[in-house]
Every structure is written in C-alpha cells, then in structure tokens.
Design an enzyme around this catalytic site. Structure first.
Site, PDB file in Angstrom:
ATOM      1  N   ALA A  91      -0.005  -2.136  -3.943  1.00  0.00           N
ATOM      2  CA  ALA A  91       0.841  -2.642  -3.026  1.00  0.00           C
ATOM      3  C   ALA A  91       0.617  -1.962  -1.764  1.00  0.00           C
ATOM      4  CB  ALA A  91       2.245  -2.201  -3.719  1.00  0.00           C
ATOM      5  N   GLY A 120      -0.613  -2.170  -7.862  1.00  0.00           N
ATOM      6  CA  GLY A 120      -0.123  -3.413  -8.053  1.00  0.00           C
ATOM      7  C   GLY A 120      -1.089  -4.412  -7.875  1.00  0.00           C
ATOM      8  N   GLU A 154      -1.700  -4.766 -11.530  1.00  0.00           N
ATOM      9  CA  GLU A 154      -0.696  -5.302 -12.089  1.00  0.00           C
ATOM     10  C   GLU A 154      -0.510  -7.039 -11.834  1.00  0.00           C
ATOM     11  OE1 GLU A 154       1.884  -2.543 -10.189  1.00  0.00           O
ATOM     12  OE2 GLU A 154       2.785  -1.984 -12.053  1.00  0.00           O
ATOM     13  N   GLU A 163      -1.039   5.077  -9.002  1.00  0.00           N
ATOM     14  CA  GLU A 163       0.358   5.330  -8.313  1.00  0.00           C
ATOM     15  C   GLU A 163       0.878   6.847  -8.508  1.00  0.00           C
ATOM     16  OE1 GLU A 163      -0.244   2.846 -10.340  1.00  0.00           O
ATOM     17  OE2 GLU A 163       0.794   0.874  -9.518  1.00  0.00           O
TER      18      GLU A 163
HETATM   19  C1  LIG Z   1       4.151  -2.991  -6.912  1.00  0.00           C
HETATM   20  C2  LIG Z   1       4.572  -1.718  -7.635  1.00  0.00           C
HETATM   21  C3  LIG Z   1       4.108  -0.758  -7.561  1.00  0.00           C
HETATM   22  C4  LIG Z   1       2.601  -0.605  -6.938  1.00  0.00           C
HETATM   23  C5  LIG Z   1       2.228   0.616  -6.140  1.00  0.00           C
HETATM   24  C6  LIG Z   1       1.177   0.580  -5.641  1.00  0.00           C
HETATM   25  O1  LIG Z   1       0.304  -0.430  -5.906  1.00  0.00           O
HETATM   26  S1  LIG Z   1       0.763   1.903  -4.540  1.00  0.00           S
HETATM   27  C7  LIG Z   1      -0.922   1.729  -4.324  1.00  0.00           C
HETATM   28  C8  LIG Z   1      -2.020   1.850  -5.269  1.00  0.00           C
HETATM   29  N1  LIG Z   1      -3.192   1.772  -4.705  1.00  0.00           N
HETATM   30  C9  LIG Z   1      -3.852   2.890  -4.410  1.00  0.00           C
HETATM   31  O2  LIG Z   1      -3.486   3.901  -4.234  1.00  0.00           O
HETATM   32  C10 LIG Z   1      -5.229   2.821  -3.672  1.00  0.00           C
HETATM   33  C11 LIG Z   1      -5.190   3.132  -2.170  1.00  0.00           C
HETATM   34  N2  LIG Z   1      -6.623   2.871  -1.547  1.00  0.00           N
HETATM   35  C12 LIG Z   1      -7.553   3.692  -1.604  1.00  0.00           C
HETATM   36  O3  LIG Z   1      -7.705   4.560  -2.093  1.00  0.00           O
HETATM   37  C13 LIG Z   1      -8.940   3.332  -0.975  1.00  0.00           C
HETATM   38  O4  LIG Z   1      -8.579   2.423   0.099  1.00  0.00           O
HETATM   39  C14 LIG Z   1     -10.091   2.611  -1.818  1.00  0.00           C
HETATM   40  C15 LIG Z   1     -10.465   3.762  -2.693  1.00  0.00           C
HETATM   41  C16 LIG Z   1      -9.453   1.617  -2.762  1.00  0.00           C
HETATM   42  C17 LIG Z   1     -11.209   2.154  -1.153  1.00  0.00           C
HETATM   43  O5  LIG Z   1     -11.607   3.286  -0.353  1.00  0.00           O
HETATM   44  P1  LIG Z   1     -12.402   2.708   1.220  1.00  0.00           P
HETATM   45  O6  LIG Z   1     -12.866   4.103   1.538  1.00  0.00           O
HETATM   46  O7  LIG Z   1     -13.465   1.900   0.604  1.00  0.00           O
HETATM   47  O8  LIG Z   1     -11.710   1.936   1.999  1.00  0.00           O
HETATM   48  P2  LIG Z   1     -10.675   2.596   2.924  1.00  0.00           P
HETATM   49  O9  LIG Z   1      -9.740   3.638   2.000  1.00  0.00           O
HETATM   50  O10 LIG Z   1     -11.039   2.885   4.149  1.00  0.00           O
HETATM   51  O11 LIG Z   1      -9.726   1.296   3.071  1.00  0.00           O
HETATM   52  C18 LIG Z   1      -9.951   0.244   4.054  1.00  0.00           C
HETATM   53  C19 LIG Z   1      -8.634  -0.108   4.690  1.00  0.00           C
HETATM   54  O12 LIG Z   1      -7.798  -0.485   3.834  1.00  0.00           O
HETATM   55  C20 LIG Z   1      -6.651  -0.113   3.832  1.00  0.00           C
HETATM   56  N3  LIG Z   1      -5.892   0.222   2.226  1.00  0.00           N
HETATM   57  C21 LIG Z   1      -6.517   0.380   1.243  1.00  0.00           C
HETATM   58  N4  LIG Z   1      -5.579   0.414   0.304  1.00  0.00           N
HETATM   59  C22 LIG Z   1      -4.357   0.084   0.901  1.00  0.00           C
HETATM   60  C23 LIG Z   1      -3.356  -0.108   0.085  1.00  0.00           C
HETATM   61  N5  LIG Z   1      -2.933   0.234  -1.137  1.00  0.00           N
HETATM   62  N6  LIG Z   1      -2.260  -0.067   1.058  1.00  0.00           N
HETATM   63  C24 LIG Z   1      -2.315  -0.095   2.556  1.00  0.00           C
HETATM   64  N7  LIG Z   1      -3.582  -0.201   3.066  1.00  0.00           N
HETATM   65  C25 LIG Z   1      -4.616  -0.116   2.149  1.00  0.00           C
HETATM   66  C26 LIG Z   1      -6.940   1.452   4.377  1.00  0.00           C
HETATM   67  O13 LIG Z   1      -5.665   2.193   4.676  1.00  0.00           O
HETATM   68  C27 LIG Z   1      -7.976   1.387   5.378  1.00  0.00           C
HETATM   69  O14 LIG Z   1      -7.153   0.684   6.577  1.00  0.00           O
HETATM   70  P3  LIG Z   1      -7.448   1.292   7.754  1.00  0.00           P
HETATM   71  O15 LIG Z   1      -7.306   2.904   7.718  1.00  0.00           O
HETATM   72  O16 LIG Z   1      -9.054   0.778   7.944  1.00  0.00           O
HETATM   73  O17 LIG Z   1      -6.622   0.682   8.820  1.00  0.00           O
END
Ligand SMILES: CCC/C=C/C(=O)SCCNC(=O)CCNC(=O)[C@H](O)C(C)(C)COP(=O)([O-])OP(=O)([O-])OC[C@H]1O[C@@H](n2cnc3c(N)ncnc32)[C@H](O)[C@@H]1OP(=O)([O-])[O-]
Length: 298
Positions: free
Chosen positions: A106, A149, A152, A172
């Site tokens: 998400a 998400g 999911e 999460e």
């Molecule tokens: C629905 C019900 C409940 C669900 C809850 C959830 O899903 S909670 C979520 C659960 N998921 C997580 O906790 C995973 C969160 N993500 C990560 O941990 C890392 O992005 C990665 C490990 C997937 C990839 O690392 P990497 O170094 O290869 O890539 P990078 O990190 O440089 O990302 C590139 C760009 O994408 C952006 N972006 C990425 N994901 C999201 C996001 N969810 N949101 C918004 N933006 C996101 C990131 O900010 C960046 O933008 P910027 O700064 O360039 O404008």
C-alpha cells in the site's frame, strides 16, 4: 482438494534462472489483439490490453513508486476488472506489475498521516475487497517485490505464478501496523499458522521457491516468462465454458468459508445445477462423439 488438484496440474519443471530486476513493464512485449471493452480505456495507474483471445491483461503501472497501491490505482483496478468481468468476450484476467515489483505494498506516503476517525468513517481500504467479488478467474503474474498490500493483492487472485525473482512478504510490522487486506487471513489459510506468523511477526520475506514450497503460489516459471505463462493459463481457462468456470471458482472459494459437509453439499448443488446448461450437454456430447466441445457459455 480442487485447489490442490489445480496446483498439481499447473506444476512444471521449468528451469529457474536468476536475473537483474528492472522496472520495465512486463507486458510490453506481448501482442495486442482487437480489444475487449476494458482494453479500450486509458488509465493513469494501470495498463489494460488483450494479449490473447478471451484474456484481459491488467498491468500495474506506477514504476517510480514500485507500483505502490494508492487509492487512485485501486479504483482504476476495480473499474477495469468490473468491465472485464461483465464482458462476455472475456474468460479470464491476468494481473501483473513490472520486473522489479508486482507491488511494493500500500502507498505508505499516501496513508502515513491518516487519523483513525477518518480511516474508520471512510472505511479506509474497504474498496480493496471488490477484487475478491470478481466472478471470472484472475491469474497473478508476480515478478520482483510482492510486499504488504502487494502480497495481499496477489493472494486475492485465484492462481499465482511467479518469476524466480519474486519476493513475498508482509513487512507492515516494521511500519508499526499489521496487514490490513487479508495478510493475516488468506496467508494463514495458504501457508499455515507457523509460516504466516513468521512472515507477519518478523516481516521476513520469502523467495519464489519458498513461496512455492509452502503453497502460497501455484508455481515458479522461467525468468522473463511469467506474463506469457499466466496468459497461457488464462487462455486455457477462457476456452472452457464460462458458467462451469464461474461455478468452479465459486466452489473452491466456498471451501475457505464452509465446513467440509456444507462445502461438499454446496459443491454437489453447483454440480447438479450445471445439468441445466447447454455447455454441459455440449461438453458431454462432444466427448461421446469424439470431437472438440464448442462451448457457448449458455
Ligand atoms: C492494504 C492493507 C495494509 C497494507 C499495508 C502495506 O502494504 S504497508 C507497505 C508495505 N511495504 C513495505 O513496507 C515496502 C516498502 N518499500 C521498500 O521497503 C523498498 O522500496 C523496497 C525494498 C521494496 C525496494 O527498495 P529499493 O531500494 O529497490 O527502492 P526504493 O526504496 O528506492 O523505492 C523506489 C521508490 O518507490 C517508493 N516506494 C516503494 N515502496 C513504496 C510504498 N509501499 N509506498 C510508497 N512508496 C513506495 C520509494 O519511496 C521510492 O520513491 P522515491 O523515494 O524515489 O520517491
């Protein structure tokens, strides 16, 4: 039972090759056919096309945000799947993302300042469940991150195929929250309590091979072929009688809600009801006459 039969039928010994992920869109190399209704529309966050007869391919398209699932994207996804669901020319749907990310969860930036009162009053994320009401089968083609998400969303689909680069997780807990779109429920039903607890409580990710071994996905396919393979599966389904396909999906899904006795009774009623269809007459006549069935979905 039926779910495991499907899983067994889909299992192959395709070679597994690792490769560098990219944000390249996974659907760009596929042919475009004359489009069913959903493919005729332009969206901001998804791409819709028809790569094979009877198949709608939906590609999540927020590459810069790793296909993070914001509200706008989900509303578009709901609309496109509803159009495909109501289109008599469409027999099955494929859902995919980019090579690097099916969806990284998400959209954290969109929800980070949300307050409880607002989330509760607006039934935040309520619209995510609409995907689970789609009657036609949805095949997820997962490459790269399927986190939170994203994982999911894949689990809301009916069959999950994965590239060797796919990575499944429910991180999460690292954000001070828990899964909110089925991660504690569908995941537990798919992989059992211990694995689900490990994923949800530690935020540990699982590789594609691990996900296959634990029954989260149907199978891992050769690197670079996940959309093609998913389209093949969807295409095979699209050639069957749509009423039987819909009944089969309803039956398998009922197994998640009903006791064995209630479930088998429901299955038997569905089975009996199919004798009211032309497709049953055609399918069985075709077998007896040693010819290919020509289903008309009636
Ligand atoms: C629905 C019900 C409940 C669900 C809850 C959830 O899903 S909670 C979520 C659960 N998921 C997580 O906790 C995973 C969160 N993500 C990560 O941990 C890392 O992005 C990665 C490990 C997937 C990839 O690392 P990497 O170094 O290869 O890539 P990078 O990190 O440089 O990302 C590139 C760009 O994408 C952006 N972006 C990425 N994901 C999201 C996001 N969810 N949101 C918004 N933006 C996101 C990131 O900010 C960046 O933008 P910027 O700064 O360039 O404008």
């Amino acid at each position: 039972m039926l779910a495991s039969t499907v899983r067994t039928a889909l299992r192959t010994s395709a070679p597994r090759v690792a490769a560098l992920p990219s944000t390249r869109n996974l659907s760009t190399s596929l042919p475009r056919l004359s489009s069913p209704a959903a493919a005729a529309k332009e969206y901001q966050n998804i791409l819709v096309s028809s790569p094979a007869k009877g198949v709608t391919l939906i590609t999540l398209n927020r590459p810069k945000a790793l296909n993070a699932l914001n509200s706008a994207l989900f509303h578009e996804l709901n609309e496109a799947t509803e159009i495909a669901d109501n289109d008599p020319e469409v027999g099955a749907i494929v859902l995919t993302g980019s090579e690097k990310a099916f969806a990284a969860g998400a959209d954290i930036k969109e929800m980070k300042d949300k307050q409880y009162a607002d989330a509760y009053k607006t039934n935040f994320l309520g619209h995510w469940t609409k995907l689970t009401t789609v009657r036609k089968p949805i095949v997820a083609a997962v490459s790269g991150f399927a986190l939170g998400g994203g994982c999911e969303l894949a689990m809301m689909c009916d069959i999950i195929l994965a590239s060797p680069t796919a990575n499944f997780g429910q991180p999460e807990i690292n954000l001070g929250v828990i899964p909110g779109a089925g991660g504690t429920q569908r995941l537990t039903k798919a992989v059992g309590k211990s694995t689900a607890m490990e994923m949800v409580l530690t935020g540990r990710n699982f590789s594609a091979d691990d996900a296959e071994r634990r029954g989260l996905i149907s199978r891992v396919v050769r690197e670079g072929s996940v959309v093609d393979e998913a389209v093949k599966v969807a295409s095979t389904i699209a050639k069957k009688g749509q009423i039987a396909v819909q009944a089969a999906k309803e039956g398998v899904n009922a197994s998640f809600e009903l006791s064995l006795q209630e479930g088998t009774r429901f299955e038997r009623r569905l089975f009996q009801s199919l004798f009211a269809t032309k497709d049953q007459k055609e399918g069985m006549a075709a077998f007896a006459e040693k010819r290919k069935a020509n289903f008309t979905h009636e």
